[in-house]
Design a protein around this motif. Structure first.
Motif: not given
Lengths: 282, 92
Positions: B1-21
């Motif tokens: 299984m792979e998850v691209s960075t773009r997909e991870a970003e989309r999942i964060f956005a969909k789940l309304k997770v506020k990203p901290r970098r």
């Protein structure tokens, strides 16, 4: 105290932790004192929600001792039964004892009683019966701690090959569910255990981490905290990433107004590391 | 299984997770009913999440592989995610 209890206590290395769930403060304190006198470490909460939070956040609870009626304002409240169902389902290895001054055994259905490892009616107790029941609770707690430790030791010995007594001592505080969930999978995948000290942390114990080389990279995961996993090109780089991640999660979780479940558990773990203040920056 | 960075970003956005970098990672918390419940993170980099990192990313969201595929494939909404995962992580 009973002979069985004496024997188990003598054979025990560490004291079992008993979570006491009781809505009345005076009863909570009395129960805590009585369990302490029997060699247990009491943790007290006043309702079933707080008990569930404590179970999630604090690995190492060996027995739950709960009042069955935790909300006296509701005449038919049986929150203790609800809590017992939750413990049976989420933490099947932790025994639970229920008591009530309000309900006699006849007032509870067989289905409700079946959720408890032991239940008694404290309203009808004589002094002698009170002692017998509390001895029974302590006995269950010591037995639970001993069984859990044995299983964890066996798994760790199998996993690490040359597990040190020091690592075992620390790992005893992990729940069996964590040991089962993390260790076997990682061992089969070729991980090994390592102790790591976080430079920015206060004067705390080193972390136990799993390390594995795989396909040109190194995977590292903190024992018992599967959220804290990282990958690096070398072990040194992976550990640098781990420290970065720990600091990042500390800042993020510390900025949240309220936490529960896995987030609360991780926050409590990070708080114990005594990391520098996050500054609550967003 | 792979998850691209773009997909991870989309999942964060969909789940309304506020990203901290940070230097190496992006982390956040899935908030349900106003309470932070699921810590989740991924690492920076063009390679995205591969192998074990992708597996652990899925595990941190308390999703089975088939459920994660649906989330990743954009057909699972945040409400559906909460319906599935909520009972797995909430107390009595």
């Amino acid at each position: 105290m009973t002979e069985v209890l004496d024997a188990i206590q003598e054979d025990s290395i560490s004291n079992p932790v008993v979570l006491i769930v009781e809505d009345r403060a005076s009863q909570r304190n009395t129960k805590a004192k009585e369990m302490e006198e029997r060699g247990c470490v009491p943790v007290t909460v006043e309702d079933s929600d707080a008990a569930a939070r404590e179970l999630t956040a604090s690995p190492g609870i060996d027995l739950v001792l709960t009042d069955i009626r935790l909300a006296p304002s509701d005449g038919d409240d049986r929150s203790g039964v609800k809590l017992a169902r939750f413990v049976n389902s989420a933490y099947p290895d932790i025994p639970i004892v229920g008591y009530s001054a309000f309900f006699s055994a006849d007032d509870l259905s067989d289905d409700e009683l079946a959720h408890f490892d032991y239940a008694y009616n404290k309203g009808a107790e004589s002094i002698k019966e009170i002692r017998v029941n509390l001895d029974k609770c302590a006995e269950l707690a010591f037995r639970s701690r001993k069984e859990r430790r044995s299983r964890a030791e066996a798994r760790l010995a199998d996993a690490a090959g040359q597990t040190s007594e020091r690592i075992l001592e620390i790992v005893r505080s992990a729940t069996l569910a964590e040991v089962e969930g993390v260790e076997q999978v990682l061992h089969e995948a070729g991980f090994r255990l390592k102790l790591v000290r976080i430079p920015s942390a206060g004067n705390t114990e080193p972390l136990i981490v799993w390390v594995r080389g795989h396909a040109g990279s190194i995977d590292v995961e903190v024992y018992g905290h599967s959220n804290l996993y990282v990958t690096g090109g070398s072990e040194e780089e992976a550990l640098e990433h781990l420290i970065d991640l720990i600091q990042l999660y500390w800042e993020e979780l510390d900025s949240q107004k309220e936490l529960s479940g896995p987030a609360r558990k991780l926050y409590n773990f990070l708080a114990d590391l005594k990391l520098p203040e996050s500054g609550k920056s967003n | 299984m792979e998850v691209s960075t773009r997909e991870a970003e989309r999942i964060f956005a969909k789940l309304k997770v506020k990203p901290r970098r940070s230097t190496h990672h992006v982390a956040g918390v899935v908030v349900i009913d106003g309470v932070g419940r699921l810590p989740v993170h991924y690492s920076h980099g063009r390679k995205g999440l591969q192998g074990r990192a992708a597996h652990m990313f899925r595990k941190s969201l308390h999703l089975e592989p088939d459920e994660f595929s649906v989330l990743k494939g954009c057909t699972m909404s945040r409400d559906e995610f909460v319906t599935i995962v909520g009972p797995r992580i909430t107390s009595p």
